[in-house]
Design a protein around this motif. Structure first.
Motif, mmCIF file in Angstrom:
data_model
loop_
_atom_site.group_PDB
_atom_site.id
_atom_site.type_symbol
_atom_site.label_atom_id
_atom_site.label_comp_id
_atom_site.label_asym_id
_atom_site.label_seq_id
_atom_site.Cartn_x
_atom_site.Cartn_y
_atom_site.Cartn_z
ATOM 1 N N PHE A 43 -1.604 26.682 -62.811
ATOM 2 C CA PHE A 43 -1.042 27.138 -61.547
ATOM 3 C C PHE A 43 0.262 26.399 -61.298
ATOM 4 N N THR A 44 1.251 27.123 -60.796
ATOM 5 C CA THR A 44 2.514 26.466 -60.510
ATOM 6 C C THR A 44 2.330 25.473 -59.358
ATOM 7 N N ASP A 45 1.466 25.833 -58.410
ATOM 8 C CA ASP A 45 1.161 24.932 -57.307
ATOM 9 C C ASP A 45 -0.337 24.662 -57.338
ATOM 10 N N GLU A 46 -0.719 23.477 -57.848
ATOM 11 C CA GLU A 46 -2.146 23.208 -58.029
ATOM 12 C C GLU A 46 -2.881 22.989 -56.712
ATOM 13 N N SER A 47 -2.128 22.842 -55.613
ATOM 14 C CA SER A 47 -2.825 22.579 -54.346
ATOM 15 C C SER A 47 -3.580 23.806 -53.851
ATOM 16 N N VAL A 48 -3.409 24.990 -54.512
ATOM 17 C CA VAL A 48 -4.200 26.160 -54.110
ATOM 18 C C VAL A 48 -5.660 26.008 -54.542
ATOM 19 N N LEU A 49 -5.922 25.080 -55.462
ATOM 20 C CA LEU A 49 -7.279 24.948 -55.986
ATOM 21 C C LEU A 49 -8.170 24.182 -55.016
ATOM 22 N N THR A 50 -9.331 24.738 -54.733
ATOM 23 C CA THR A 50 -10.311 23.991 -53.954
ATOM 24 C C THR A 50 -11.579 23.865 -54.785
ATOM 25 N N ALA A 51 -12.165 22.681 -54.731
ATOM 26 C CA ALA A 51 -13.399 22.439 -55.480
ATOM 27 C C ALA A 51 -14.528 23.190 -54.812
ATOM 28 N N GLU A 52 -15.367 23.816 -55.637
ATOM 29 C CA GLU A 52 -16.455 24.635 -55.106
ATOM 30 C C GLU A 52 -17.815 24.057 -55.445
ATOM 31 N N GLY A 53 -17.850 22.969 -56.219
ATOM 32 C CA GLY A 53 -19.112 22.489 -56.762
ATOM 33 C C GLY A 53 -19.371 23.195 -58.081
ATOM 34 N N ALA A 54 -20.433 22.780 -58.784
ATOM 35 C CA ALA A 54 -20.782 23.354 -60.088
ATOM 36 C C ALA A 54 -19.599 23.301 -61.050
ATOM 37 N N ASN A 55 -18.772 22.261 -60.938
ATOM 38 C CA ASN A 55 -17.626 22.011 -61.821
ATOM 39 C C ASN A 55 -16.584 23.113 -61.766
ATOM 40 N N ARG A 56 -16.563 23.900 -60.680
ATOM 41 C CA ARG A 56 -15.646 25.028 -60.629
ATOM 42 C C ARG A 56 -14.625 24.837 -59.529
ATOM 43 N N PHE A 57 -13.496 25.486 -59.709
ATOM 44 C CA PHE A 57 -12.470 25.498 -58.685
ATOM 45 C C PHE A 57 -12.150 26.939 -58.348
ATOM 46 N N SER A 58 -11.870 27.189 -57.085
ATOM 47 C CA SER A 58 -11.446 28.511 -56.663
ATOM 48 C C SER A 58 -9.946 28.444 -56.407
ATOM 49 N N ALA A 59 -9.226 29.483 -56.853
ATOM 50 C CA ALA A 59 -7.780 29.511 -56.636
ATOM 51 C C ALA A 59 -7.448 30.273 -55.371
ATOM 52 N N ASN A 60 -8.461 30.724 -54.633
ATOM 53 C CA ASN A 60 -8.271 31.451 -53.375
ATOM 54 C C ASN A 60 -7.332 32.644 -53.555
ATOM 55 N N GLY A 61 -7.490 33.344 -54.663
ATOM 56 C CA GLY A 61 -6.744 34.578 -54.870
ATOM 57 C C GLY A 61 -5.393 34.415 -55.537
ATOM 58 N N THR A 62 -4.937 33.183 -55.729
ATOM 59 C CA THR A 62 -3.630 32.986 -56.363
ATOM 60 C C THR A 62 -3.707 33.348 -57.847
ATOM 61 N N LYS A 63 -2.679 34.070 -58.320
ATOM 62 C CA LYS A 63 -2.650 34.482 -59.736
ATOM 63 C C LYS A 63 -2.252 33.289 -60.611
ATOM 64 N N PRO A 64 -3.005 33.035 -61.679
ATOM 65 C CA PRO A 64 -2.654 31.920 -62.560
ATOM 66 C C PRO A 64 -1.557 32.304 -63.549
ATOM 67 N N VAL A 65 -0.967 31.302 -64.175
ATOM 68 C CA VAL A 65 -0.025 31.539 -65.264
ATOM 69 C C VAL A 65 -0.671 30.995 -66.539
ATOM 70 N N ALA A 66 -0.165 31.398 -67.700
ATOM 71 C CA ALA A 66 -0.735 30.916 -68.959
ATOM 72 C C ALA A 66 -0.431 29.429 -69.103
ATOM 73 N N ALA A 67 -1.424 28.660 -69.571
ATOM 74 C CA ALA A 67 -1.234 27.222 -69.736
ATOM 75 C C ALA A 67 -0.936 26.911 -71.192
ATOM 76 N N ASN A 68 -0.345 25.762 -71.438
ATOM 77 C CA ASN A 68 -0.129 25.377 -72.828
ATOM 78 C C ASN A 68 -1.023 24.207 -73.230
ATOM 79 N N ALA A 69 -2.228 24.166 -72.618
ATOM 80 C CA ALA A 69 -3.187 23.122 -72.991
ATOM 81 C C ALA A 69 -3.772 23.434 -74.362
ATOM 82 N N LEU A 70 -4.109 22.383 -75.103
ATOM 83 C CA LEU A 70 -4.703 22.564 -76.422
ATOM 84 C C LEU A 70 -6.224 22.526 -76.306
ATOM 85 N N VAL A 71 -6.880 23.391 -77.077
ATOM 86 C CA VAL A 71 -8.337 23.447 -77.061
ATOM 87 C C VAL A 71 -8.861 22.603 -78.213
#
Lengths: 262, 252
Positions: free
Chosen positions: B172-200
């Motif tokens: 996310f360009t602005d990570e503050s849209v993320l809210t923790a929901e429990g169960a190790n998950r985050f909700s973006a509250n409808g914000t569209k994500p962008v592709a990340a360049n993290a390595l798996v």
């Protein structure tokens, strides 16, 4: 204040479950075919004290105030890595090199699945586990047969008296699952299928379904990594300790507040 | 009356809330993919809106400024990778999240302890499908699974080796849209994500990014600050009020 106490208590009880699992893994580190489990944790729900993005005093908040309520154990995942092989030279000991399971007929009529290949024959010559459960499909080895050979593709042959050529006595079959981690452990080295694991796919060893091949004269050990379990044990102990520190601090702050009134 | 009494009181209250956050961070020090929350305190000027600060006098500002817990934000630093050896345990190196399909819509997680469902779909331990870059689930046939750093999943069995899908990573360009929901998950509250360049990284799970040293230090800080506030409160509560109500009338 009360929240912190419960949050820390949730951390302590989750670490207790972690230690229970480590203890069981270590206790079974010498159990043939045992598959270790690893506890997974997840965070609990959050209380939104200030919702992010809400408007307050004419400016939009970029971050809210969310207070989490602790942790809980979510699953204990079965780790399906290969255990190492222990050479026994017993012709009826089999180890699977691959992802398959032996099928065992249980007294209640259902099929159990196991990786423990320390088999033996009963009084009728039927191949069975050390608990006396016959393997599926049933294979009978006459008591007078000699030179029992089980090929890596599961073909059981033996030489009968008065014959020079080996006779085929049966063929082993293995089972595999779409999600072997979803199998449920029922003790005695046995696993049972569940809705999560899916239905078994049975085939002969070395077949096209990726069952793996058999190795005669070997038994597969557990896949418990004792060093890794010790590390996990230390981590669980320290995490338990830091959660108990939180309880101590919360208690201390509470008593300070109570001390305001003299 | 004594506005310092209320300043110390709000400070003490803020510290108890900060303790809740510190407790949650420490309780989740063993949770895979957990992101710690960091509090920040902010000043509130009593009796007026924030924009009145220019008109308020220096003395007025200092005696009416209260410190409250302003909020907390997610610490998005990297957690350490723990090797598990499970071919479907995936860890992310660098910024980004896995996307999962839940009953309430798409959610984001860093907890990569995945497995295959009974129908072969890549899923979380709760049975929620893991999504690829096009928000579709990934079906993995039986065979030896290999996940490359870009997220491509290949399976080799007797039919040969094929690429069956690619695990999506999102940021996310602005990570503050993320809210923790429990169960190790985050909700973006409808914000569209962008592709990340993290390595798996295959065969590992990322741990929490809360370390015991930071957590314990936070505890000590909160405890000592609460002690100071309590001292300040008791000065107002006992010493000043006692002087005013008991000692002053005795002047002859």
């Amino acid at each position: 204040m009360i929240r912190a106490l419960y949050t820390a208590a949730s951390g302590m009880s989750a670490q207790q479950t972690n230690l229970d699992t480590v203890a069981n893994n270590l206790a079974n580190s010498a159990t043939a075919g045992f598959r270790q489990r690893q506890v997974q944790f997840e965070d609990m729900i959050y209380q939104n004290l200030i919702t992010p993005g809400s408007a307050q005093t004419q400016q939009t908040l970029s971050a809210g105030l969310q207070v989490g309520l602790g942790t809980k154990t979510s699953a204990s995942e079965v780790i399906m890595t290969q255990g190492d092989f222990n050479q026994t030279n017993n012709p009826l000991d089999l180890a699977i090199q691959g992802s398959g399971f032996f099928q065992v007929s249980l007294p209640n009529g259902t099929i159990g699945y196991t990786r423990a290949g320390n088999f033996q024959t009963n009084s009728q010559g039927t191949l069975e586990t050390s608990d006396g459960n016959p393997i599926v499909p049933a294979i009978t080895i006459p008591s007078n047969a000699s030179n029992i050979t089980i090929s890596q593709y599961g073909v059981v042959t033996g030489t009968l008296p008065g014959q020079t050529n080996a006779a085929q006595l049966g063929t082993m079959q293995l089972a595999t699952f779409a999600n072997p981690g979803g199998l449920s452990s029922i003790g005695s080295n046995l696993l049972q299928q569940t809705a999560a694991s899916g239905n078994p796919i049975t085939d002969t060893p070395g077949g096209t379904s990726g069952m793996g091949t058999l190795q005669q004269g070997y038994v597969e050990n557990s896949n418990v990594d004792v060093v890794a379990e010790f590390v996990q044990m230390i981590l669980a102990q320290r995490a338990y300790e830091s959660n108990s520190k939180v309880i101590h601090v919360a208690d201390d702050m509470y008593s300070q507040i109570n001390g305001l009134i003299r | 009356m004594d506005s310092g009494l209320y300043a110390a009181y709000t400070g003490l209250l803020a510290r108890t809330q900060a303790l809740d956050t510190a407790a949650n961070n420490l309780a989740n020090a063993g949770t895979s993919g957990f992101r710690a929350q960091r509090d920040y305190f902010s000043g509130v000027l009593a009796g007026g809106l924030d924009q009145d600060t220019e008109t308020a006098s220096q003395v007025g500002q200092s005696i009416n400024g209260f410190g409250v817990l302003g909020g907390n934000r997610l610490d998005l630093g990297q957690g350490e990778l723990q090797a598990t050896g499970n071919p479907l345990d995936l860890a992310l190196e660098g910024q980004g999240f896995f996307a999962i399909q839940t009953a309430n819509g798409t959610r984001y997680t860093r907890d990569g302890a995945f497995s295959r469902s009974s129908t072969g779909v890549l899923q979380t331990s709760r049975g929620e499908p893991v999504l690829d870059a096009n928000q579709k689930s990934i079906t993995i046939p039986t065979g030896t699974i290999r996940v490359s750093p870009d997220g491509s999943v290949s399976v080799s069995n007797v039919d040969g080796s094929i690429i069956v899908g690619k695990v999506g990573t999102f940021d996310f360009t602005d990570e503050s849209v993320l809210t923790a929901e429990g169960a190790n998950r985050f909700s973006a509250n409808g914000t569209k994500p962008v592709a990340a360049n993290a390595l798996v990284e295959q065969g590992s799970v990322e741990g929490a990014n809360e370390d015991a040293v930071h957590g314990t230090m936070q505890l000590v800080l909160v405890q000592r600050q609460a002690e100071m506030m309590q001292k300040a409160l008791s000065v107002f509560n006992n010493d000043f009020d006692k002087t005013a109500s008991e000692d002053l009338p005795r002047v002859t």
